[in-house]
Design a protein around this motif. Structure first.
Motif, mmCIF file in Angstrom:
data_model
loop_
_atom_site.group_PDB
_atom_site.id
_atom_site.type_symbol
_atom_site.label_atom_id
_atom_site.label_comp_id
_atom_site.label_asym_id
_atom_site.label_seq_id
_atom_site.Cartn_x
_atom_site.Cartn_y
_atom_site.Cartn_z
ATOM 1 N N ALA A 1 0.702 -1.155 0.020
ATOM 2 C CA ALA A 1 -0.088 -0.123 0.017
ATOM 3 C C ALA A 1 0.794 1.228 0.191
ATOM 4 C CB ALA A 1 -0.802 0.046 1.314
ATOM 5 N N CYS A 2 2.185 1.037 0.443
ATOM 6 C CA CYS A 2 3.106 2.184 0.452
ATOM 7 C C CYS A 2 4.106 1.722 -0.584
ATOM 8 C CB CYS A 2 3.765 2.595 1.835
ATOM 9 S SG CYS A 2 4.451 1.065 2.318
ATOM 10 N N ASP A 3 5.195 2.721 -0.704
ATOM 11 C CA ASP A 3 6.258 2.428 -1.693
ATOM 12 C C ASP A 3 7.205 1.739 -0.980
ATOM 13 O OD1 ASP A 3 8.047 2.706 -3.684
ATOM 14 O OD2 ASP A 3 8.733 4.807 -3.758
ATOM 15 N N LEU B 1 -4.736 1.312 9.283
ATOM 16 C CA LEU B 1 -6.115 0.782 9.372
ATOM 17 C C LEU B 1 -7.017 1.600 10.359
ATOM 18 C CD1 LEU B 1 -7.750 -1.291 7.719
ATOM 19 C CD2 LEU B 1 -7.020 -2.920 9.667
ATOM 20 N N VAL B 2 -6.269 2.190 11.484
ATOM 21 C CA VAL B 2 -7.356 2.872 12.397
ATOM 22 C C VAL B 2 -7.997 3.975 11.781
ATOM 23 C CG1 VAL B 2 -7.276 4.150 14.524
ATOM 24 C CG2 VAL B 2 -5.967 2.134 14.575
ATOM 25 N N ALA B 3 -7.216 4.730 11.128
ATOM 26 C CA ALA B 3 -8.049 5.966 10.273
ATOM 27 C C ALA B 3 -9.179 5.514 9.370
ATOM 28 C CB ALA B 3 -7.037 6.851 9.912
ATOM 29 N N PHE B 4 -8.830 4.479 8.886
ATOM 30 C CA PHE B 4 -9.807 3.764 7.818
ATOM 31 C C PHE B 4 -10.754 3.400 8.490
ATOM 32 C CE2 PHE B 4 -10.363 0.403 4.684
ATOM 33 C CZ PHE B 4 -10.537 1.122 3.545
ATOM 34 N N GLU B 5 -10.911 2.616 9.430
ATOM 35 C CA GLU B 5 -12.127 2.124 10.313
ATOM 36 C C GLU B 5 -12.798 3.316 10.930
ATOM 37 O OE1 GLU B 5 -10.136 -2.192 11.352
ATOM 38 O OE2 GLU B 5 -10.009 -0.591 12.797
ATOM 39 N N ALA B 6 -12.119 4.304 11.780
ATOM 40 C CA ALA B 6 -12.597 5.231 12.390
ATOM 41 C C ALA B 6 -13.513 6.121 11.415
ATOM 42 C CB ALA B 6 -11.735 6.038 13.260
ATOM 43 N N ALA B 7 -13.078 6.302 10.623
ATOM 44 C CA ALA B 7 -13.714 7.362 9.423
ATOM 45 C C ALA B 7 -14.969 6.596 8.956
ATOM 46 C CB ALA B 7 -12.834 7.801 8.220
ATOM 47 N N ALA C 1 -4.626 7.930 5.055
ATOM 48 C CA ALA C 1 -4.963 9.468 5.049
ATOM 49 C C ALA C 1 -5.465 9.939 3.682
ATOM 50 C CB ALA C 1 -3.700 10.199 5.719
ATOM 51 N N ARG C 2 -4.669 9.491 2.698
ATOM 52 C CA ARG C 2 -4.892 9.763 1.418
ATOM 53 C C ARG C 2 -6.443 9.246 1.000
ATOM 54 N NH1 ARG C 2 0.504 9.164 0.922
ATOM 55 N NH2 ARG C 2 0.367 6.881 0.344
ATOM 56 N N VAL C 3 -6.590 7.885 1.134
ATOM 57 C CA VAL C 3 -7.995 7.118 1.212
ATOM 58 C C VAL C 3 -9.057 7.800 1.623
ATOM 59 C CG1 VAL C 3 -8.940 4.907 1.268
ATOM 60 C CG2 VAL C 3 -6.637 5.080 0.839
ATOM 61 N N VAL C 4 -8.805 8.117 2.992
ATOM 62 C CA VAL C 4 -9.840 8.746 3.806
ATOM 63 C C VAL C 4 -10.392 10.437 3.128
ATOM 64 C CG1 VAL C 4 -10.457 9.634 6.003
ATOM 65 C CG2 VAL C 4 -9.394 7.647 5.900
ATOM 66 N N GLY C 5 -9.191 10.941 2.743
ATOM 67 C CA GLY C 5 -9.312 12.193 2.187
ATOM 68 C C GLY C 5 -10.083 13.362 3.083
ATOM 69 N N ALA D 1 -20.758 7.103 5.950
ATOM 70 C CA ALA D 1 -21.635 5.755 5.346
ATOM 71 C C ALA D 1 -21.506 5.342 3.770
ATOM 72 C CB ALA D 1 -23.079 5.975 5.609
ATOM 73 N N ARG D 2 -21.181 6.624 3.019
ATOM 74 C CA ARG D 2 -20.735 6.429 1.786
ATOM 75 C C ARG D 2 -19.555 5.496 1.651
ATOM 76 N NH1 ARG D 2 -23.278 12.244 -0.656
ATOM 77 N NH2 ARG D 2 -25.241 11.573 -0.657
ATOM 78 N N PHE D 3 -18.625 6.291 2.541
ATOM 79 C CA PHE D 3 -17.094 5.825 2.444
ATOM 80 C C PHE D 3 -17.418 4.411 2.957
ATOM 81 C CE2 PHE D 3 -12.994 4.767 4.662
ATOM 82 C CZ PHE D 3 -12.358 5.349 3.699
#
Length: 370
Positions: free
Chosen positions: A170-172, A291-297, A312-316, A348-350
């Protein structure tokens, strides 16, 4: 590039259809984070859909290959999170030959990578190294001066990554491993991570994750000490730095604001913990996804994350961000998140757009393209 070696057997052609996929994971402890979450979701997806035959190989107390999760003998090395170290190289190599997979995914470069690749190739399997970590993350997790073991660890990673057919990340990974990411590492969300609409936000700031230096917890304590408002800080998780964190909190004068709430494994309870916080902070600058930011958002929480985290980029716009190493920026991002009102419709959409089903269907298509 992929480096070939003498033991490599000709790869058999994989016919379209139901493939055999084997995931091998050394760092699969009772309280490990993103790797365990990903692998558990994959086991469940394979069983639920039948899209592919799947086996997960992890260290265990004794050999047990009777179910979808196969355990090989090991010893416990990290009581806080349940990590174990395998006993010998041969059990893994023999099991891979026995399972006759089409694809083998190695989730770290430390569990006999050369022997695993050789065994997988002997039965015609393609081998993918999944890049969950980074050299910086690994060396910062080891006590002592990392200048002594960083060169050796870097050389090991380059050798291990050099012999696989593809790298998934997921990263470089190029700077650490000498290999670019051939395939994207995709993450998904359990249905539990969805705004409930009925959870009242508290006043506390929540950190969820391993309690260790490389995860940014000490920087979060610094931000708490610099804040103009004495907000409560809840630390959810366990780790080797618990005592050091308590000592730093006392030194900074914020010990009375810090509450240790322990590790939470239940997905529903974790989602509501995210949603009930004033904001959820993922302070680490070395996250290889986050994953925490992903799940929390997705849960409808106000989120703070470092700009270096891929999630962070995915969550925007669902997250407030700060630059790596910027304590003042971290404190300011927390204040913005605390003051803001979460957009539950966007959350919800995310959540609906990032289910595990989408991630694993796309991953299987990527494997077939090999």
């Amino acid at each position: 590039m992929s480096v070939a070696f003498d033991e490599r057997a000709p790869l058999r052609l994989v016919e379209p259809g139901r493939h055999r996929v084997v995931d091998v994971a050394l760092f699969y402890g009772e309280r490990s984070g993103g790797i365990r979450t990903y692998l558990n979701a994959k086991v469940a997806y394979a069983q639920r859909t039948g899209a592919f035959e799947h086996r997960l190989v992890v260290p265990g107390t004794q050999r047990d290959v009777s179910g979808p999760t196969c355990a090989l003998p090991s010893v416990r090395v990290a009581p806080n999170n349940g990590y174990r170290w395998p006993l010998g190289i041969r059990p893994l190599a023999d099991l891979l030959v026995e399972l006759e997979p089409d694809f083998v995914l190695l989730h770290d470069p430390f569990w006999a990578p050369r022997a695993a690749v050789t065994a997988a190739r002997s039965v015609g399997a393609r081998v993918v190294m999944v890049h969950h970590g980074s050299l910086d993350l690994d060396v910062n997790a080891i006590p002592g001066p990392n200048r002594l073991y960083r060169p050796a660890l870097g050389a090991w990673m380059r050798r291990a990554y050099g012999h696989v057919d593809a790298v998934m990340a997921a990263c470089d990974p190029l700077g650490d491993t000498g290999r670019e990411a051939t395939l994207p590492l995709r993450f998904g969300l359990d249905p539990a991570f969805f705004p409930s609409g009925g959870t009242e936000r508290g006043d506390h700031v929540l950190y969820a994750g391993r309690l260790s230096r490389e995860k940014g917890v000490f920087e979060l304590l610094e931000a708490a000490a610099r804040s103009s408002e004495p907000w409560p800080l809840w630390l959810m998780g366990t780790g080797t730095a618990e005592n050091a964190i308590a000592a730093r909190a006392r030194k900074l004068g914020v010990a009375d604001r810090v509450r240790m709430v322990g590790y939470e494994s239940d997905r529903e309870a974790l989602a509501r913990a995210y949603e009930s916080a004033r904001c959820v902070v993922m302070p680490g600058e070395l996250e290889t996804f986050g994953l925490v930011a992903f799940e929390a958002a997705a849960s409808g929480a106000s989120v703070v994350a470092c700009t270096s985290a891929p999630s962070a980029r995915v969550v925007g716009p669902l997250a407030e961000t700060f630059a790596p190493g910027d304590i003042e920026g971290l404190a300011a991002a927390i204040e913005r998140a605390r003051a803001g009102v979460p957009d539950r419709l966007a959350a919800a959409r995310f959540a609906s757009a990032h289910r595990w089903e989408h991630a694993f269907a796309a991953e299987l298509a990527d494997l077939e393209a090999l």
